[in-house]
Motif scaffolding. Structure first.
Motif, PDB file in Angstrom:
ATOM      1  N   GLN A   1       0.870  -1.351   0.043  1.00  9.05           N
ATOM      2  CA  GLN A   1      -0.076  -0.049  -0.025  1.00  9.05           C
ATOM      3  C   GLN A   1       0.643   1.149   0.171  1.00  9.05           C
ATOM      4  O   GLN A   1       0.734   2.350  -0.542  1.00  9.05           O
ATOM      5  CB  GLN A   1      -0.888  -0.010   1.292  1.00  9.05           C
ATOM      6  N   HIS A   2       2.056   1.388   0.864  1.00 10.99           N
ATOM      7  CA  HIS A   2       2.785   2.473   0.919  1.00 10.99           C
ATOM      8  C   HIS A   2       3.430   2.868  -0.561  1.00 10.99           C
ATOM      9  O   HIS A   2       3.594   4.024  -0.954  1.00 10.99           O
ATOM     10  CB  HIS A   2       4.029   2.137   1.924  1.00 10.99           C
TER      11      HIS A   2
ATOM     12  N   GLN B   1       0.539   3.887  -2.975  1.00 11.47           N
ATOM     13  CA  GLN B   1       0.166   5.162  -2.607  1.00 11.47           C
ATOM     14  C   GLN B   1       0.854   6.459  -3.326  1.00 11.47           C
ATOM     15  O   GLN B   1       0.747   7.415  -3.864  1.00 11.47           O
ATOM     16  CB  GLN B   1       0.122   5.633  -0.974  1.00 11.47           C
TER      17      GLN B   1
ATOM     18  N   VAL C   1       3.827  12.130  -0.486  1.00  9.96           N
ATOM     19  CA  VAL C   1       3.058  10.982   0.020  1.00  9.96           C
ATOM     20  C   VAL C   1       3.934  10.093   0.921  1.00  9.96           C
ATOM     21  O   VAL C   1       3.419   9.647   2.127  1.00  9.96           O
ATOM     22  CB  VAL C   1       2.319  10.125  -1.159  1.00  9.96           C
ATOM     23  N   SER C   2       5.096   9.728   0.500  1.00  9.91           N
ATOM     24  CA  SER C   2       5.869   8.868   1.281  1.00  9.91           C
ATOM     25  C   SER C   2       6.122   9.348   2.710  1.00  9.91           C
ATOM     26  O   SER C   2       6.196   8.982   3.673  1.00  9.91           O
ATOM     27  CB  SER C   2       7.154   8.535   0.568  1.00  9.91           C
TER      28      SER C   2
ATOM     29  N   GLY D   1       3.340   9.470   5.069  1.00  2.16           N
ATOM     30  CA  GLY D   1       2.966   8.116   5.520  1.00  2.16           C
ATOM     31  C   GLY D   1       3.896   8.039   6.715  1.00  2.16           C
ATOM     32  O   GLY D   1       3.576   6.925   7.508  1.00  2.16           O
ATOM     33  N   GLN D   2       5.070   8.450   6.751  1.00  2.00           N
ATOM     34  CA  GLN D   2       6.268   8.328   7.740  1.00  2.00           C
ATOM     35  C   GLN D   2       6.421   9.286   8.806  1.00  2.00           C
ATOM     36  O   GLN D   2       6.663   8.843  10.175  1.00  2.00           O
ATOM     37  CB  GLN D   2       7.431   8.040   7.180  1.00  2.00           C
TER      38      GLN D   2
ATOM     39  N   GLN E   1      -9.103   1.995   5.766  1.00  2.00           N
ATOM     40  CA  GLN E   1      -8.158   3.155   5.191  1.00  2.00           C
ATOM     41  C   GLN E   1      -8.017   2.798   3.652  1.00  2.00           C
ATOM     42  O   GLN E   1      -8.063   3.227   2.593  1.00  2.00           O
ATOM     43  CB  GLN E   1      -7.147   3.620   5.801  1.00  2.00           C
TER      44      GLN E   1
ATOM     45  N   ARG F   1      -2.913  12.100  -0.308  1.00  2.00           N
ATOM     46  CA  ARG F   1      -1.970  12.640   0.757  1.00  2.00           C
ATOM     47  C   ARG F   1      -2.650  12.411   1.909  1.00  2.00           C
ATOM     48  O   ARG F   1      -1.965  12.193   3.199  1.00  2.00           O
ATOM     49  CB  ARG F   1      -1.528  13.890   0.589  1.00  2.00           C
TER      50      ARG F   1
ATOM     51  N   ALA G   1      -2.537   8.812   3.355  1.00  2.00           N
ATOM     52  CA  ALA G   1      -1.207   8.467   3.579  1.00  2.00           C
ATOM     53  C   ALA G   1      -0.899   8.892   5.183  1.00  2.00           C
ATOM     54  O   ALA G   1      -0.142   8.213   6.043  1.00  2.00           O
ATOM     55  CB  ALA G   1      -0.388   8.846   2.783  1.00  2.00           C
TER      56      ALA G   1
ATOM     57  N   ALA H   1      -2.886   6.866   7.532  1.00  2.00           N
ATOM     58  CA  ALA H   1      -2.165   5.447   7.695  1.00  2.00           C
ATOM     59  C   ALA H   1      -0.767   5.628   8.581  1.00  2.00           C
ATOM     60  O   ALA H   1      -0.817   4.829   9.499  1.00  2.00           O
ATOM     61  CB  ALA H   1      -2.052   4.824   6.323  1.00  2.00           C
ATOM     62  N   GLY H   2      -0.139   6.884   8.452  1.00  2.00           N
ATOM     63  CA  GLY H   2       0.971   6.957   9.185  1.00  2.00           C
ATOM     64  C   GLY H   2       0.772   7.088  10.659  1.00  2.00           C
ATOM     65  O   GLY H   2       1.388   6.623  11.552  1.00  2.00           O
TER      66      GLY H   2
END
Length: 158
Positions: free
Chosen positions: A40-41, A44, A61-62, A65-66, A99, A118, A121, A124-125
């Motif tokens: 998914q990561h 996305q 986006v990455s 997520g982090q 999600q 975004r 993401a 999810a993070g």
């Protein structure tokens, strides 16, 4: 020059913590969850790039997520020490599934703007920030103290 004595082999082998049924269930469920989360990561980021054509969106986006893991990790870990860990993991995993389903539905129906990618993401993070500490504590509680180091090492490798 004196010979260096060989280190003794760990009792029970490399996978000795898998002898415990509760840990074994947690380990394999975690492997499935992590595979889905990484897919998914990756998807996305690719979706954000595909929608905008802007390589910056891939990184954004990455990052979104982090970043919550960095910002919320300490607080989430303290919360995991005080609340029921199984419940935290069950709630976070359920919300992660919802999600992912929402993102899939928006994508398949062609209704997904880059802003939603975004936002999802980042959400999810936030969930990961709460899931990881609780999961680490679950691992520690699912095996006896003698196998705890092995269980944590296996978890880190999965």
């Amino acid at each position: 020059m004196a010979a260096v004595p060989a280190l003794p082999a760990p009792a029970g082998g490399l996978f000795r913590s898998l002898r415990h049924p509760e840990y074994r269930l947690l380990f394999f469920a975690q492997m499935i969850s992590f595979c889905g989360a990484w897919m998914q990561h990756t998807a996305q980021g690719w979706l954000g790039y595909r929608l905008t054509g802007d390589p910056f969106q891939l990184g954004l986006v990455s990052f979104l997520g982090q970043a919550p893991v960095l910002l919320l990790g300490t607080w989430a870990g303290a919360l995991a020490d005080r609340l029921p860990r199984r419940r935290i993991v069950a709630v976070t995993q359920s919300l992660m599934m919802l999600q992912a389903a929402l993102l899939a539905w928006l994508t398949f129906t062609g209704r997904v703007p880059a802003g939603h990618v975004r936002l999802l993401a980042a959400f999810a993070g936030c969930l990961v920030a709460f899931d990881f500490p609780a999961r680490q504590l679950l691992v520690g509680g699912s095996v006896p103290a003698a196998d705890r180091h092995n269980a944590l090492a296996l978890q880190s490798g999965s």
